[in-house]
Design a protein around this motif. Structure first.
Motif, mmCIF file in Angstrom:
data_model
loop_
_atom_site.group_PDB
_atom_site.id
_atom_site.type_symbol
_atom_site.label_atom_id
_atom_site.label_comp_id
_atom_site.label_asym_id
_atom_site.label_seq_id
_atom_site.Cartn_x
_atom_site.Cartn_y
_atom_site.Cartn_z
ATOM 1 N N VAL A 24 0.858 -1.187 0.000
ATOM 2 C CA VAL A 24 0.000 0.000 0.000
ATOM 3 C C VAL A 24 0.891 1.233 0.000
ATOM 4 C CG1 VAL A 24 -1.791 1.297 1.218
ATOM 5 C CG2 VAL A 24 -1.812 -1.203 1.262
ATOM 6 N N LEU A 25 0.555 2.199 -0.826
ATOM 7 C CA LEU A 25 1.272 3.471 -0.867
ATOM 8 C C LEU A 25 0.475 4.505 -0.085
ATOM 9 C CD1 LEU A 25 3.699 5.035 -2.093
ATOM 10 C CD2 LEU A 25 2.176 5.674 -3.968
ATOM 11 N N VAL A 26 1.081 5.079 0.938
ATOM 12 C CA VAL A 26 0.431 6.095 1.769
ATOM 13 C C VAL A 26 1.254 7.371 1.679
ATOM 14 C CG1 VAL A 26 -0.443 6.679 4.062
ATOM 15 C CG2 VAL A 26 -0.374 4.284 3.329
ATOM 16 N N CYS A 27 0.590 8.488 1.426
ATOM 17 C CA CYS A 27 1.292 9.742 1.190
ATOM 18 C C CYS A 27 0.663 10.896 1.953
ATOM 19 C CB CYS A 27 1.245 10.107 -0.292
ATOM 20 S SG CYS A 27 1.896 8.850 -1.386
ATOM 21 N N ARG A 87 -4.311 7.235 1.389
ATOM 22 C CA ARG A 87 -3.927 5.925 0.854
ATOM 23 C C ARG A 87 -4.176 5.992 -0.649
ATOM 24 N NH1 ARG A 87 -6.969 1.912 3.973
ATOM 25 N NH2 ARG A 87 -8.702 3.066 3.080
ATOM 26 N N MET A 88 -3.148 5.761 -1.446
ATOM 27 C CA MET A 88 -3.274 5.873 -2.889
ATOM 28 C C MET A 88 -3.763 4.540 -3.456
ATOM 29 S SD MET A 88 -2.408 8.904 -2.642
ATOM 30 C CE MET A 88 -2.857 9.262 -4.330
ATOM 31 N N ALA A 103 -6.097 6.877 -7.377
ATOM 32 C CA ALA A 103 -7.035 7.801 -6.735
ATOM 33 C C ALA A 103 -6.744 7.829 -5.240
ATOM 34 C CB ALA A 103 -8.480 7.380 -6.980
ATOM 35 N N PRO A 104 -6.822 9.006 -4.608
ATOM 36 C CA PRO A 104 -6.533 9.084 -3.176
ATOM 37 C C PRO A 104 -7.748 8.753 -2.322
ATOM 38 C CG PRO A 104 -6.948 11.274 -4.028
ATOM 39 C CD PRO A 104 -7.074 10.332 -5.200
#
Length: 279
Positions: free
Chosen positions: A144-147, A163-164, A177-178
């Motif tokens: 998971v990509l979290v930004c 979370r992307m 999508a965020p």
């Protein structure tokens, strides 16, 4: 928060916990692959004559280019992980472009697929960039990509932890999508002070230092905010007013001047989306 004005993919940044040793191994591997040669990446969508350092002066098939020579400058923010349940690792690289307006924060994300030593360009995603991201294991097969993402307009700084979400659409197109987990708004530059509503709960002003959480599927972040006690003070006796204010309070509003907010480390659960001060 005006999601149309948010820079969707605040950054693509690597790796984390699965247990601790697994986390360290994932981070090292992700960084090593993500730091690929700029020229190698640019060559997947740019003629060699148009590559100047980390910039392509005329990117092929740039979306919405309208026949213009759109430049693409790769930044050092680049993150890799298995962001889809099936398939190879994906590499997301932030870029800047003079073809992009303020609404997309003057750039986006160049998305690549990595298979062994081979790298294939997938597409440009204008406005999908973010900053200070981390890659966390969702399970044994997927990351998971979290930004942190944000945008400033008319002096108001909007930010969020997101979370992307990567998904495949028709034609095998990959979209990002965020999913916003925690939002904040800082109005000091616009109003001279932050403002809270007296009949509402805590308000978040700023987010910083996103990192891995204490458990799987959690992250932590520093939050500047007004808690219930701060809001009661602001709406009761009030705080000393800043020397310069640029906002007339509406009914039910109160000022929380710079320095009157609290700062705490929050833990965000990526499964439930709930955020709370870290104990």
């Amino acid at each position: 928060m005006r999601t149309s004005h948010i820079a969707f993919l605040s950054a693509f940044i690597p790796a984390l916990l699965a247990p601790a040793l697994g986390a360290a191994m994932l981070f090292t591997t992700s960084q090593a692959r993500a730091d690929g040669s700029d020229r190698t990446l640019l060559a997947t969508f740019c003629a060699s004559a148009n590559i100047k350092g980390s910039t392509c002066t005329r990117a092929k098939s740039y979306p919405g280019g309208g026949g213009r020579a759109c430049d693409v400058k790769l930044t050092k923010e680049r993150y890799v992980g298995r962001f889809l349940a099936a398939g190879n690792a994906l590499l997301a690289v932030n870029y800047e472009s003079e073809c992009e307006p303020h609404a997309t924060d003057f750039g986006g994300v160049a998305l690549f697929e990595q298979n062994g030593t081979a790298t294939r360009f997938i597409r440009f995603l204008p406005g999908a960039q973010g900053h200070d991201c981390i890659v966390v294991p969702k399970d044994e097969q997927q990351d998971v990509l979290v930004c942190t993402v944000g945008h400033m307009g008319q002096g108001i700084v909007e930010s969020a932890v997101a979370r992307m979400e990567f998904s495949k659409k028709s034609g095998k197109r990959i979209e990002i999508a965020p999913d916003f987990l925690l939002r904040a708004e800082d109005a000091v530059s616009a109003y001279g002070s932050n403002v809270v509503m007296c009949n509402e709960g805590p308000k978040y002003f700023g987010l910083a230092n996103l990192a891995a959480g204490p458990r799987r599927n959690t992250v932590t972040v520093d939050v500047d905010y007004a808690d219930d006690a701060t809001i009661r003070t602001a709406c009761g006796e009030g705080f000393p007013k800043p020397k310069e204010l640029y906002h007339d309070l509406l009914p039910g509003e109160a000022f929380v001047p710079p320095g009157s907010e609290k700062t705490k480390r929050f833990t965000i659960d990526l499964v439930t989306g709930k955020a709370a001060p870290t104990e």
